[in-house]
Design a protein around this motif. Sequence first.
Motif, PDB file in Angstrom:
ATOM      1  N   VAL A  17       0.837  -1.207   0.000  1.00  0.00           N
ATOM      2  CA  VAL A  17       0.000   0.000   0.000  1.00  0.00           C
ATOM      3  C   VAL A  17       0.871   1.256   0.000  1.00  0.00           C
ATOM      4  N   SER A  18       1.912   1.245   0.826  1.00  0.00           N
ATOM      5  CA  SER A  18       2.734   2.459   0.944  1.00  0.00           C
ATOM      6  C   SER A  18       3.538   2.719  -0.330  1.00  0.00           C
ATOM      7  N   GLU A  19       3.887   1.658  -1.057  1.00  0.00           N
ATOM      8  CA  GLU A  19       4.619   1.820  -2.309  1.00  0.00           C
ATOM      9  C   GLU A  19       3.732   2.363  -3.428  1.00  0.00           C
ATOM     10  N   LEU A  20       2.444   2.055  -3.365  1.00  0.00           N
ATOM     11  CA  LEU A  20       1.590   2.228  -4.539  1.00  0.00           C
ATOM     12  C   LEU A  20       0.517   3.316  -4.426  1.00  0.00           C
ATOM     13  N   ALA A  21      -0.106   3.410  -3.253  1.00  0.00           N
ATOM     14  CA  ALA A  21      -1.333   4.218  -3.164  1.00  0.00           C
ATOM     15  C   ALA A  21      -1.070   5.717  -3.320  1.00  0.00           C
ATOM     16  N   THR A  22      -1.905   6.374  -4.112  1.00  0.00           N
ATOM     17  CA  THR A  22      -1.907   7.839  -4.173  1.00  0.00           C
ATOM     18  C   THR A  22      -3.110   8.386  -3.403  1.00  0.00           C
ATOM     19  N   ARG A  23      -3.945   7.467  -2.924  1.00  0.00           N
ATOM     20  CA  ARG A  23      -5.151   7.860  -2.186  1.00  0.00           C
ATOM     21  C   ARG A  23      -5.612   6.656  -1.368  1.00  0.00           C
ATOM     22  N   ILE A  24      -6.132   6.929  -0.190  1.00  0.00           N
ATOM     23  CA  ILE A  24      -6.543   5.864   0.736  1.00  0.00           C
ATOM     24  C   ILE A  24      -8.036   6.001   1.046  1.00  0.00           C
ATOM     25  N   LEU A  25      -8.754   4.880   0.937  1.00  0.00           N
ATOM     26  CA  LEU A  25     -10.131   4.828   1.434  1.00  0.00           C
ATOM     27  C   LEU A  25     -10.124   3.855   2.604  1.00  0.00           C
ATOM     28  N   GLU A  26     -10.261   4.398   3.811  1.00  0.00           N
ATOM     29  CA  GLU A  26     -10.274   3.534   4.987  1.00  0.00           C
ATOM     30  C   GLU A  26     -11.710   3.173   5.320  1.00  0.00           C
ATOM     31  N   VAL A  27     -11.978   1.860   5.348  1.00  0.00           N
ATOM     32  CA  VAL A  27     -13.316   1.387   5.694  1.00  0.00           C
ATOM     33  C   VAL A  27     -13.346   1.174   7.204  1.00  0.00           C
ATOM     34  N   THR A  28     -14.259   1.871   7.886  1.00  0.00           N
ATOM     35  CA  THR A  28     -14.369   1.764   9.346  1.00  0.00           C
ATOM     36  C   THR A  28     -15.800   1.360   9.707  1.00  0.00           C
ATOM     37  N   PRO A  29     -16.027   0.909  10.941  1.00  0.00           N
ATOM     38  CA  PRO A  29     -17.400   0.570  11.356  1.00  0.00           C
ATOM     39  C   PRO A  29     -18.352   1.759  11.223  1.00  0.00           C
ATOM     40  N   GLU A  30     -17.815   2.975  11.305  1.00  0.00           N
ATOM     41  CA  GLU A  30     -18.673   4.178  11.194  1.00  0.00           C
ATOM     42  C   GLU A  30     -18.901   4.572   9.731  1.00  0.00           C
ATOM     43  N   GLY A  31     -18.221   3.877   8.829  1.00  0.00           N
ATOM     44  CA  GLY A  31     -18.351   4.225   7.409  1.00  0.00           C
ATOM     45  C   GLY A  31     -16.978   4.541   6.831  1.00  0.00           C
ATOM     46  N   PRO A  32     -16.924   4.755   5.505  1.00  0.00           N
ATOM     47  CA  PRO A  32     -15.622   4.956   4.867  1.00  0.00           C
ATOM     48  C   PRO A  32     -15.056   6.355   5.092  1.00  0.00           C
ATOM     49  N   ARG A  33     -13.731   6.435   5.236  1.00  0.00           N
ATOM     50  CA  ARG A  33     -13.047   7.728   5.328  1.00  0.00           C
ATOM     51  C   ARG A  33     -12.102   7.845   4.139  1.00  0.00           C
ATOM     52  N   ASP A  34     -12.308   8.880   3.362  1.00  0.00           N
ATOM     53  CA  ASP A  34     -11.537   9.073   2.141  1.00  0.00           C
ATOM     54  C   ASP A  34     -10.371  10.007   2.430  1.00  0.00           C
ATOM     55  N   PHE A  35      -9.171   9.559   2.096  1.00  0.00           N
ATOM     56  CA  PHE A  35      -7.995  10.352   2.408  1.00  0.00           C
ATOM     57  C   PHE A  35      -7.160  10.580   1.151  1.00  0.00           C
ATOM     58  N   PRO A  36      -7.098  11.824   0.664  1.00  0.00           N
ATOM     59  CA  PRO A  36      -6.295  12.085  -0.522  1.00  0.00           C
ATOM     60  C   PRO A  36      -4.824  12.152  -0.144  1.00  0.00           C
ATOM     61  N   GLY A  37      -4.017  11.255  -0.661  1.00  0.00           N
ATOM     62  CA  GLY A  37      -2.600  11.261  -0.315  1.00  0.00           C
ATOM     63  C   GLY A  37      -2.081   9.857  -0.118  1.00  0.00           C
ATOM     64  N   THR A  38      -0.793   9.751   0.131  1.00  0.00           N
ATOM     65  CA  THR A  38      -0.161   8.448   0.251  1.00  0.00           C
ATOM     66  C   THR A  38      -0.400   7.846   1.622  1.00  0.00           C
ATOM     67  N   TYR A  39       0.038   6.607   1.781  1.00  0.00           N
ATOM     68  CA  TYR A  39      -0.118   5.909   3.055  1.00  0.00           C
ATOM     69  C   TYR A  39       0.692   6.598   4.143  1.00  0.00           C
ATOM     70  N   GLU A  40       1.864   7.109   3.774  1.00  0.00           N
ATOM     71  CA  GLU A  40       2.676   7.817   4.770  1.00  0.00           C
ATOM     72  C   GLU A  40       1.979   9.070   5.279  1.00  0.00           C
ATOM     73  N   ASP A  41       1.377   9.825   4.348  1.00  0.00           N
ATOM     74  CA  ASP A  41       0.631  11.032   4.745  1.00  0.00           C
ATOM     75  C   ASP A  41      -0.515  10.627   5.678  1.00  0.00           C
ATOM     76  N   TYR A  42      -1.194   9.532   5.293  1.00  0.00           N
ATOM     77  CA  TYR A  42      -2.332   9.025   6.052  1.00  0.00           C
ATOM     78  C   TYR A  42      -1.886   8.703   7.471  1.00  0.00           C
TER      79      TYR A  42
END
Length: 229
Positions: free
Chosen positions: A204-229
């Motif tokens: 994920v950290s090598e590849l992602a330019t954006r992260i969608l974290e799926v949580t029990p409260e619903g998805p959280r969309d994060f623009p940026g790399t895994y490190e930024d996240y």
Amino acid sequence: MGVGVVERRAPTLRFVAERPSGRDVLEVQGVSKAYGDKVVLRDVSLQVRRGEKLAVIGPNGLGKSTLLRIVVGALDADAGTVKWGHEARVGYFAQDHRELLHDAETTPLKFLWESCPLESPSFVRGQLGRVLLSGDDVEKKVGSLSGGEAARLIFCTLMVQRPNVLVLDEPTNHLDLESIRALVEALKAYDGTVLFVSHDRWFVSELATRILEVTPEGPRDFPGTYEDY
């Protein structure tokens, strides 16, 4: 060269889109899905642009695979819509290989040939060789392939199909280190769009330019790399 060295070869993976998609690749609106009483997705909305490499991460059981299966049309949502953009051509890697290799009696040679019926037998064999399936391996029944062999066969199919969107569900699960590295390099060089689920933090950290974290409260969309996240 010892036997051990031969077995650690890396596959030669290269994904090239036949032609680019439009700028807006995917629009998911209000998608929900339940299995009986268990709600796994609730009101998920998402927009994906051309060239994004979007990682869907989070604990098991929160519908990451379900979301991917809905967007590729392998599963119906209970509510909401999925709309692919202009000229989007989608290639799918399923977490359960049997979902794609459903005829256990077919061979890697026949299976790949179905994706490029106009090509010669030597072309098909050559492509299989790139993913380390050669000699008698190409005539095995796909039902008897190891997890790694099945995964490499599916990547080989995606290479000849030349989609401009790759939807990958846990693509590293059955791969050895060499294959994972080869996959990362191939996806970095790919100019299409990638939507993927993975538990492999390095991947994920090598590849992602954006992260969608799926949580029990619903998805959280994060623009940026895994490190930024």
